[in-house]
Structures are given as structure tokens and as C-alpha cells.
Design a protein around this motif. Sequence first.
Motif, PDB file in Angstrom:
ATOM      1  N   GLU A  45      35.204  48.376  35.187  1.00 44.02           N
ATOM      2  CA  GLU A  45      34.695  47.078  34.752  1.00 44.02           C
ATOM      3  C   GLU A  45      35.264  45.944  35.590  1.00 44.02           C
ATOM      4  O   GLU A  45      34.599  44.927  35.808  1.00 44.02           O
ATOM      5  CB  GLU A  45      35.033  46.854  33.274  1.00 44.02           C
ATOM      6  N   SER A  46      36.496  46.094  36.057  1.00 45.03           N
ATOM      7  CA  SER A  46      37.104  45.074  36.905  1.00 45.03           C
ATOM      8  C   SER A  46      38.070  45.741  37.873  1.00 45.03           C
ATOM      9  O   SER A  46      38.546  46.858  37.647  1.00 45.03           O
ATOM     10  CB  SER A  46      37.847  44.028  36.061  1.00 45.03           C
ATOM     11  N   TYR A  47      38.332  45.030  38.970  1.00 38.77           N
ATOM     12  CA  TYR A  47      39.171  45.594  40.035  1.00 38.77           C
ATOM     13  C   TYR A  47      39.841  44.432  40.757  1.00 38.77           C
ATOM     14  O   TYR A  47      39.185  43.452  41.113  1.00 38.77           O
ATOM     15  CB  TYR A  47      38.291  46.380  41.002  1.00 38.77           C
ATOM     16  N   GLN A  48      41.141  44.545  40.946  1.00 41.20           N
ATOM     17  CA  GLN A  48      41.900  43.526  41.675  1.00 41.20           C
ATOM     18  C   GLN A  48      42.831  44.227  42.648  1.00 41.20           C
ATOM     19  O   GLN A  48      43.459  45.232  42.315  1.00 41.20           O
ATOM     20  CB  GLN A  48      42.714  42.672  40.701  1.00 41.20           C
ATOM     21  N   TRP A  71      39.030  40.100  43.843  1.00 43.13           N
ATOM     22  CA  TRP A  71      38.831  40.306  42.416  1.00 43.13           C
ATOM     23  C   TRP A  71      37.361  40.649  42.205  1.00 43.13           C
ATOM     24  O   TRP A  71      36.478  40.011  42.779  1.00 43.13           O
ATOM     25  CB  TRP A  71      39.152  39.045  41.618  1.00 43.13           C
ATOM     26  N   SER A  73      34.402  41.890  39.120  1.00 45.58           N
ATOM     27  CA  SER A  73      34.088  42.122  37.709  1.00 45.58           C
ATOM     28  C   SER A  73      32.594  42.381  37.580  1.00 45.58           C
ATOM     29  O   SER A  73      31.780  41.654  38.163  1.00 45.58           O
ATOM     30  CB  SER A  73      34.490  40.912  36.857  1.00 45.58           C
ATOM     31  N   ARG A  74      32.243  43.404  36.846  1.00 46.28           N
ATOM     32  CA  ARG A  74      30.840  43.699  36.599  1.00 46.28           C
ATOM     33  C   ARG A  74      30.314  42.849  35.451  1.00 46.28           C
ATOM     34  O   ARG A  74      31.039  42.610  34.491  1.00 46.28           O
ATOM     35  CB  ARG A  74      30.677  45.189  36.244  1.00 46.28           C
ATOM     36  N   SER A 125      30.113  45.993  42.585  1.00 48.05           N
ATOM     37  CA  SER A 125      30.034  45.240  41.337  1.00 48.05           C
ATOM     38  C   SER A 125      28.678  45.390  40.652  1.00 48.05           C
ATOM     39  O   SER A 125      28.479  44.865  39.563  1.00 48.05           O
ATOM     40  CB  SER A 125      30.304  43.750  41.602  1.00 48.05           C
ATOM     41  N   GLN A 193      43.032  48.213  38.024  1.00 49.50           N
ATOM     42  CA  GLN A 193      41.680  48.498  37.575  1.00 49.50           C
ATOM     43  C   GLN A 193      41.561  48.221  36.082  1.00 49.50           C
ATOM     44  O   GLN A 193      42.423  48.595  35.299  1.00 49.50           O
ATOM     45  CB  GLN A 193      41.291  49.959  37.872  1.00 49.50           C
ATOM     46  N   ASN A 194      40.472  47.541  35.712  1.00 48.98           N
ATOM     47  CA  ASN A 194      40.163  47.233  34.314  1.00 48.98           C
ATOM     48  C   ASN A 194      41.237  46.377  33.649  1.00 48.98           C
ATOM     49  O   ASN A 194      41.463  46.480  32.446  1.00 48.98           O
ATOM     50  CB  ASN A 194      39.911  48.515  33.517  1.00 48.98           C
ATOM     51  N   ILE A 197      40.991  39.571  34.073  1.00 46.47           N
ATOM     52  CA  ILE A 197      40.788  38.658  35.200  1.00 46.47           C
ATOM     53  C   ILE A 197      40.239  37.342  34.666  1.00 46.47           C
ATOM     54  O   ILE A 197      39.313  37.329  33.853  1.00 46.47           O
ATOM     55  CB  ILE A 197      39.815  39.261  36.234  1.00 46.47           C
ATOM     56  N   ARG A 199      37.969  34.507  34.342  1.00 42.20           N
ATOM     57  CA  ARG A 199      36.568  34.367  34.734  1.00 42.20           C
ATOM     58  C   ARG A 199      36.338  33.134  35.603  1.00 42.20           C
ATOM     59  O   ARG A 199      35.351  33.065  36.344  1.00 42.20           O
ATOM     60  CB  ARG A 199      35.686  34.281  33.486  1.00 42.20           C
TER      61      ARG A 199
END
Length: 217
Positions: A45-48, A71, A73-74, A125, A193-194, A197, A199
Motif C-alpha cells: 500500500e505504501s513504500y518509502q 515515497w 502510496s496507492r 503505484s 513498506q506499508n 506516510i 499525505r
Amino acid sequence: MRDTQTLLSSPLSLAAAALGLTFATPAAWANDAAERLTERLEPLESYQATFEQQILDGSGQRLQSARGEMWLSRPGMLRWEVEAPYTQVVVSDGNDVYLYDPDLEQVTVQPMDDRVTHTPALLLSGSINDLTASYDVVYEQESGEDVFTLIPNSADTLFEELSMAFDNDTLTELWMMDSTGQKTLIRFSDITQNGSIDRGLFNFEIPEGTDVIREEL
């Protein structure tokens, strides 16, 4: 982990003969490979991460290197900041993509059309179903890492091949080749991961006095 010498000796193909690699398992059939890739990406769902990037020409000469932070985010949101040797920011809010060059005091704004979303970072994404429908997927395993190579089904893409490497379920590398033979390697570190973050990172406010170039569909 692939080194630069490996990249210099191959057009980013994952063929064992070309790379001189020993694989623990043979290449999977395309449908199984797509399923395996979906299993890795669908929970993401998210990745940094921080990244190091190298660009090589067709003869293997290094054209450019850079480092920065990203960064993701889906669905469809991305912030990609190049910190050195120059500063550049790419932001997607899911509707538009902003490319900001502070040295030129210029920002280019593009709508999120299909061609833009086929760039590597934005591709991650997007929709997993669209991804596996638009690319043939080949899976191989190397030294405990799962490696997936995506080959576009159409000519309207920015690369000929894109490969992703996963250590367990964590994306650690991207490398790709475009139609000119230019190769790009991106290595990720300090990965989360996940995680949570802000927005606000995906909202880009155009600085006052900046020239704006808007590219329409």
C-alpha cells in the motif's frame, strides 16, 4: 545483489547465459510468474526508501548517477526527490504529475495518462491487474532473491524491459533498458513498506515566480 559489471555485460536480460548466473529454480511459466508478482505487489500500500541510481549508455559507460528519497502510496501517488548531484522533485497526486527543477525555476505538469503511468516508479503505484495485463512477466530466483522481468505487450512504453528484485517480500532493486539501449539501475535502502506516510507529501504547491509548462493529452 547485481553489480555494475553485471549490467555492463548484458542488456538487462535475465537469461542465465547472458548474465552468468546460477539460479536455484528455472524460469516459471508466464501466468505463474504474474501470480507470483501479484503476491508481492498486491499487499504493498505504501513504500518509502532512499535510492541510488545509475544510468549507463548502450556501451556501458556511466552517463549519470544520482541519489535521493522516494515515497509511494496507492493509488497513483508518488514523491521522488533527487538530492545529489542536482535537485529535482517529481510529485504525483493521482491526477497530475509535477516535475520541478528549482535550478531552472520551472515546473512541468502532465496529466496521468497511460504513457506517464508506465514510468517505473508510477507503474508500481498503479493497479496490479493493469500491470499484469500490460506486460509479459518472467520469474527467476537468484541467491534467494525473487527477480521479475516485465516485457511490454505494446510499443508505447518508455522501456523495453523492466526488472524488479525482491528480498523476501521487500522490493530492493529496479533495473531497466529503453529502446536506445540505455540502462538504468536503481537500488533502494532504508526501506519501509506499508508504513504511515504524510499525505501532504503528494500535494505539490507551485512556488511563486516559477515558470509553469502544462502538457495536455
